[in-house]
Design a protein around this motif. Structure first.
Motif, short mmCIF file in Angstrom:
data_model
loop_
_atom_site.label_atom_id
_atom_site.label_comp_id
_atom_site.label_asym_id
_atom_site.label_seq_id
_atom_site.Cartn_x
_atom_site.Cartn_y
_atom_site.Cartn_z
N GLY A 164 13.80 7.81 -2.47
CA GLY A 164 14.17 8.19 -3.82
C GLY A 164 13.35 7.52 -4.89
N ALA A 165 14.04 6.96 -5.90
CA ALA A 165 13.36 6.37 -7.05
C ALA A 165 12.46 5.22 -6.64
N ALA A 166 12.91 4.40 -5.68
CA ALA A 166 12.11 3.26 -5.23
C ALA A 166 10.79 3.74 -4.62
N ALA A 167 10.85 4.81 -3.82
CA ALA A 167 9.64 5.34 -3.21
C ALA A 167 8.69 5.89 -4.29
N SER A 168 9.24 6.58 -5.27
CA SER A 168 8.41 7.12 -6.36
C SER A 168 7.73 6.01 -7.13
N LEU A 169 8.47 4.92 -7.40
CA LEU A 169 7.88 3.80 -8.12
C LEU A 169 6.74 3.18 -7.34
N LEU A 170 6.96 2.95 -6.05
CA LEU A 170 5.91 2.36 -5.23
C LEU A 170 4.70 3.27 -5.11
N ASN A 171 4.93 4.57 -5.00
CA ASN A 171 3.81 5.51 -4.95
C ASN A 171 3.01 5.49 -6.25
N GLY A 172 3.73 5.42 -7.38
CA GLY A 172 3.04 5.36 -8.66
C GLY A 172 2.19 4.11 -8.79
N LEU A 173 2.71 2.96 -8.34
CA LEU A 173 1.94 1.72 -8.39
C LEU A 173 0.73 1.80 -7.46
N THR A 174 0.92 2.42 -6.30
CA THR A 174 -0.19 2.59 -5.37
C THR A 174 -1.31 3.43 -5.98
N VAL A 175 -0.93 4.48 -6.69
CA VAL A 175 -1.92 5.33 -7.36
C VAL A 175 -2.68 4.52 -8.41
N LEU A 176 -1.98 3.70 -9.18
CA LEU A 176 -2.65 2.88 -10.20
C LEU A 176 -3.61 1.88 -9.55
N GLU A 177 -3.22 1.33 -8.41
CA GLU A 177 -4.08 0.36 -7.73
C GLU A 177 -5.37 0.99 -7.24
N ALA A 178 -5.38 2.30 -7.06
CA ALA A 178 -6.58 2.99 -6.58
C ALA A 178 -7.75 2.79 -7.54
N PHE A 179 -7.47 2.67 -8.82
CA PHE A 179 -8.55 2.53 -9.80
C PHE A 179 -9.27 1.20 -9.65
N SER A 180 -8.55 0.15 -9.30
CA SER A 180 -9.21 -1.14 -9.09
C SER A 180 -9.94 -1.17 -7.76
N VAL A 181 -9.38 -0.48 -6.76
CA VAL A 181 -10.03 -0.43 -5.44
C VAL A 181 -11.35 0.33 -5.52
N ALA A 182 -11.33 1.47 -6.22
CA ALA A 182 -12.53 2.31 -6.30
C ALA A 182 -13.58 1.72 -7.23
N ARG A 183 -13.14 0.93 -8.22
CA ARG A 183 -14.05 0.34 -9.20
C ARG A 183 -14.86 1.41 -9.95
N ARG A 184 -14.26 2.57 -10.13
CA ARG A 184 -14.89 3.62 -10.95
C ARG A 184 -13.91 4.00 -12.03
N SER A 185 -14.44 4.37 -13.18
CA SER A 185 -13.56 4.64 -14.31
C SER A 185 -12.85 5.98 -14.19
N LEU A 186 -13.48 6.96 -13.54
CA LEU A 186 -12.90 8.29 -13.41
C LEU A 186 -12.69 8.63 -11.93
N LEU A 187 -11.48 9.07 -11.60
CA LEU A 187 -11.16 9.45 -10.23
C LEU A 187 -10.44 10.79 -10.22
N GLY A 188 -10.73 11.61 -9.20
CA GLY A 188 -10.05 12.88 -9.04
C GLY A 188 -8.86 12.74 -8.09
N VAL A 189 -8.04 13.77 -8.06
CA VAL A 189 -6.85 13.76 -7.22
C VAL A 189 -7.22 13.55 -5.75
N THR A 190 -8.25 14.26 -5.29
CA THR A 190 -8.65 14.16 -3.88
C THR A 190 -9.11 12.75 -3.54
N GLU A 191 -9.92 12.15 -4.43
CA GLU A 191 -10.40 10.79 -4.19
C GLU A 191 -9.25 9.80 -4.10
N ILE A 192 -8.32 9.91 -5.03
CA ILE A 192 -7.18 9.00 -5.03
C ILE A 192 -6.34 9.20 -3.77
N SER A 193 -6.15 10.46 -3.39
CA SER A 193 -5.38 10.77 -2.19
C SER A 193 -5.99 10.09 -0.97
#
Length: 270
Positions: free
Chosen positions: A13-42
């Motif tokens: 439920g809500a806990a899973a959604s929150l963790l997924n959202g944080l995981t998506v945000l963390e992708a930007f630091s992992v990739a070290r690129r300013s722009l990311l597409g849905v497929t790349e983040i996935s």
């Protein structure tokens, strides 16, 4: 690829959604690129593209990411600054204060500390202990919520009256019951504003003497509080008290200057 939870007791439920959202945000630091597409983040986070797309839509609405209209890709949004701002401010204050805490302890031979305000407590974020065997000190992370504490009064003195009234009626510990807007506590906070410092002369514990002064940033807002603490037996006569007071005020002024504050600049209390 980031490693989302793989155990059988995954949050739902809500806990899973929150963790997924944080995981998506963390992708930007992992990739070290300013722009990311849905497929790349996935691919980076190991979540289905539909889940990532849904998370990005919500994060975009909240301002934590921003969609580029030309490419349809995403970058971190300005909302992240607001989210991290309080932490960044605390870390900046701590770094700016440390050399001046060391100078304060060297000049007075007493414990010097800086605290920040979390809305209900003064929290010690850095300290330089007195070289004396008998001294007053507090571990980093120590929280104070007693009105008798000089650091608490420094922060309260900067708040709007309605906020101070709410805290004194609930979250701040007074030695006697709170009597509303006519309570003497409000006059004591007015004195702190007028004098620019607060003193704890044996009010929290009989043997402790503490004096605190505010640290201001470039906006004139109080973002920290410098405190010197000592056994009362070492500061009983007036000269020791005035020396400690002047040293604390000087340290607070120097830290404020490093944070961009100009002398006499303060955010008015509404």
């Amino acid at each position: 690829m980031l490693d989302p939870q793989t155990t059988t007791d995954k949050p739902q439920g809500a806990a899973a959604s929150l963790l997924n959202g944080l995981t998506v945000l963390e992708a930007f630091s992992v990739a070290r690129r300013s722009l990311l597409g849905v497929t790349e983040i996935s691919e980076l986070v190991g979540l289905h593209k539909s889940t990532v797309s849904r998370m990005l839509t919500g994060l975009d609405e909240a301002g934590y990411v921003q969609r580029d209209d030309d490419t349809g890709r995403y970058r971190l949004g300005l909302g992240m600054i607001g989210l991290a701002g309080p932490l960044l401010a605390e870390l900046g204050v701590r770094r700016a204060a440390l050399p001046h805490l060391e100078e304060l302890t060297e000049a007075t031979a007493e414990t010097a500390a800086i605290a920040v305000w979390n809305g209900t407590n003064a929290i010690v974020v850095e300290q330089v202990a007195s070289p004396h065997q008998v001294k007053h000190s507090a571990a980093i992370g120590t929280r104070y919520n007693k009105f008798a504490s000089s650091s608490v009064r420094v922060f309260l003195a900067e708040l709007p009256p309605e906020e101070t009234d709410r805290l004194l009626a609930g979250r701040i510990v007074l030695q006697e019951g709170y009597r509303g807007l006519e309570d003497p506590a409000h006059q004591r906070l007015a004195d702190v504003r007028d004098h620019g410092f607060a003193v704890n002369d044996g009010e929290t514990t009989y043997e402790e003497y503490g004096i605190s002064a505010p640290v201001r940033d470039y906006r004139g807002a109080v973002v920290g509080c410098i405190t010197a603490s000592a056994p009362r037996s070492r500061v009983q006569h007036q000269r020791s008290q005035s020396i400690l007071r002047d040293a604390v005020l000087q340290a607070a002024e120097r830290v404020s200057a490093r944070l961009g504050s100009r002398p006499g600049e303060a955010t008015p209390v509404h």
